[in-house]
Design a protein around this motif. Structure first.
Motif, short mmCIF file in Angstrom:
data_model
loop_
_atom_site.label_atom_id
_atom_site.label_comp_id
_atom_site.label_asym_id
_atom_site.label_seq_id
_atom_site.Cartn_x
_atom_site.Cartn_y
_atom_site.Cartn_z
N PHE A 20 34.02 -33.45 10.05
CA PHE A 20 32.87 -33.90 10.82
C PHE A 20 31.54 -33.24 10.42
O PHE A 20 30.49 -33.65 10.92
N GLY A 21 31.59 -32.23 9.56
CA GLY A 21 30.36 -31.59 9.12
C GLY A 21 30.24 -30.15 9.58
O GLY A 21 30.92 -29.70 10.52
N ALA A 22 29.35 -29.40 8.92
CA ALA A 22 29.19 -27.97 9.17
C ALA A 22 28.77 -27.66 10.60
O ALA A 22 29.06 -26.58 11.12
N GLU A 23 28.06 -28.61 11.26
CA GLU A 23 27.61 -28.34 12.62
C GLU A 23 28.76 -28.25 13.62
O GLU A 23 28.57 -27.82 14.76
N TYR A 24 29.98 -28.61 13.19
CA TYR A 24 31.15 -28.54 14.08
C TYR A 24 32.05 -27.34 13.74
O TYR A 24 33.15 -27.21 14.28
N ALA A 25 31.55 -26.44 12.89
CA ALA A 25 32.37 -25.31 12.44
C ALA A 25 32.76 -24.37 13.58
O ALA A 25 33.81 -23.72 13.54
N GLU A 26 31.89 -24.29 14.62
CA GLU A 26 32.16 -23.38 15.73
C GLU A 26 32.73 -24.09 16.96
O GLU A 26 32.87 -23.48 18.02
N ALA A 27 33.04 -25.37 16.84
CA ALA A 27 33.59 -26.11 17.98
C ALA A 27 34.92 -25.49 18.40
O ALA A 27 35.75 -25.13 17.57
#
Length: 386
Positions: A20-27
């Protein structure tokens, strides 16, 4: 060896980045124990809202992206998008073998701190009840765990050995006679002796006809006499404490609890500090006289009438209560014992009392940092810690 939840979290977060992309790395993958498998990943529903897709479609994309072949069996999508995870038996065996070779059995080493831990706290001349069992067992488990992590633990068994109950007990003993059959209950059934004194106290408390001659009035005066150092009162008090210590240790030995006489720090320990506590709070403008008693009105506490809630630190008759003792204990534990953390293993019924105590100690500058509260225990950082 990291816990399975940590391994799974790391693997799923890598999959989120890939899918889903780097912005979801901390989900948060929301790894939870499951009755249908070993664990369950519940992240698909939350991610679906952010990505504008159906949860089961998101779950399928996660399955395609996550690398778990060495850790778990093939994932199963259940319901609207739950991912059931069954750990591989050979992976569990490998982790267990690695753990067995570690002299610390996987326990992480931490920066050593001095932790003062207040627990057990039974009452002199009374039987321990289930509440004392809970705080004793939980407190001892915390003490052993903290020590295994490398911390210095100072145990404090804050027994109830002072205050109104002892005025009541001493006055009852003097009334029935120290050589009487009833006085013999102190050796055979101290709880029965306490209950007889309590019944007498309750029956005469508020008896306007008897006035200052009532048992309750005399018991209250006896408290001040004991606290002032009266020799006869102190001798009886010491006998009561000695008998109870024998009883406490029979229970502790049966439970294999690590508390000893060296850990006793009852209410009486702080008797010589109580006057200074009141004086310092009054001089700092934190305490003031209200209806004849010296009270603190800690910020943020109000009663049902929306008026500031008082914390009484010196009664109108000059006696001291639990609040004064607990404030003296905090100051002693920080300033004398050098506590980095102070732990209180107490029942939830005492939550308001301790919140007011902590706030008062902060306002006085004796406890500079806000407490962090835990379920079943209240933990107070005495100094800044990592």
């Amino acid at each position: 060896m990291p816990a399975p939840e940590i391994v799974l979290t790391q693997r799923f977060q890598s999959a989120f980045t890939s899918a889903f992309g780097a912005e979801y790395a901390e989900a948060d993958p929301l790894i939870r124990p499951s009755q249908f498998a070993d664990f369950q990943c519940n992240a698909a529903m939350g991610l679906a809202k952010r990505l504008g897709k159906k949860p089961r479609d998101i779950a399928a994309e996660i399955v395609e992206a996550v690398q778990l072949d060495d850790v778990a069996e093939p994932l199963e999508i259940a319901g609207p998008g739950f991912l059931n995870i069954r750990l591989r038996t050979d992976w569990i065996a490998a982790q267990a073998a690695e753990l067995a070779q570690d002299s610390r059995l996987g326990t992480p080493e931490q920066t050593p701190r001095t932790v003062v831990l207040d627990y057990s706290a039974p009452n002199v001349a009374k039987e321990m009840h289930v509440g004392h069992l809970r705080t004793t067992v939980v407190g001892d488990a915390l003490a052993r765990t903290l020590e295994s992590l490398g911390h210095t633990v100072i145990r404090q068994n804050h027994i109830g050995d002072w205050g109104t109950p002892f005025g009541m007990l001493i006055e009852h003993l003097l009334e029935v006679g120290e050589d009487s059959e009833e006085a013999g209950l102190l050796l055979t059934d101290p709880n029965a002796f306490y209950q007889a004194a309590r019944q007498k106290f309750d029956a005469t408390d508020g008896d306007q006809g008897a006035g200052e001659d009532s048992f309750a009035a005399r018991a209250r005066r006896r408290v001040a006499t004991l606290q002032s150092g009266d020799a006869q009162s102190l001798e009886i008090w010491q006998r009561l404490v000695g008998l109870s210590k024998q009883y406490f240790h029979r229970i502790y030995d049966e439970l294999d609890v690590t508390l000893t006489d060296a850990d006793l720090a009852g209410e009486s320990t702080y008797n010589d500090l109580l006057e200074a506590v009141c004086r310092d709070l009054e001089e700092a403008g934190i305490a003031r006289i209200s209806d004849g008693a010296l009270c603190v009105f800690p910020e943020g506490f109000t009663g049902r009438d929306e008026q500031p809630l008082p914390l009484i630190i010196r009664k109108s008759d000059g006696g001291y209560g639990y609040a004064t003792t607990d404030l003296a204990a905090i100051r002693h534990r920080v300033q004398t014992l050098g506590a980095d953390r102070i732990g209180y293993v107490v029942g939830t019924a005492q939550e308001l009392h301790f919140k007011m105590i902590f706030q008062t100690a902060r306002e006085a500058g004796w406890l500079p940092h806000r407490p962090r509260l835990r379920p079943g225990a209240q933990v107070v950082p005495a100094r800044r810690i990592c």
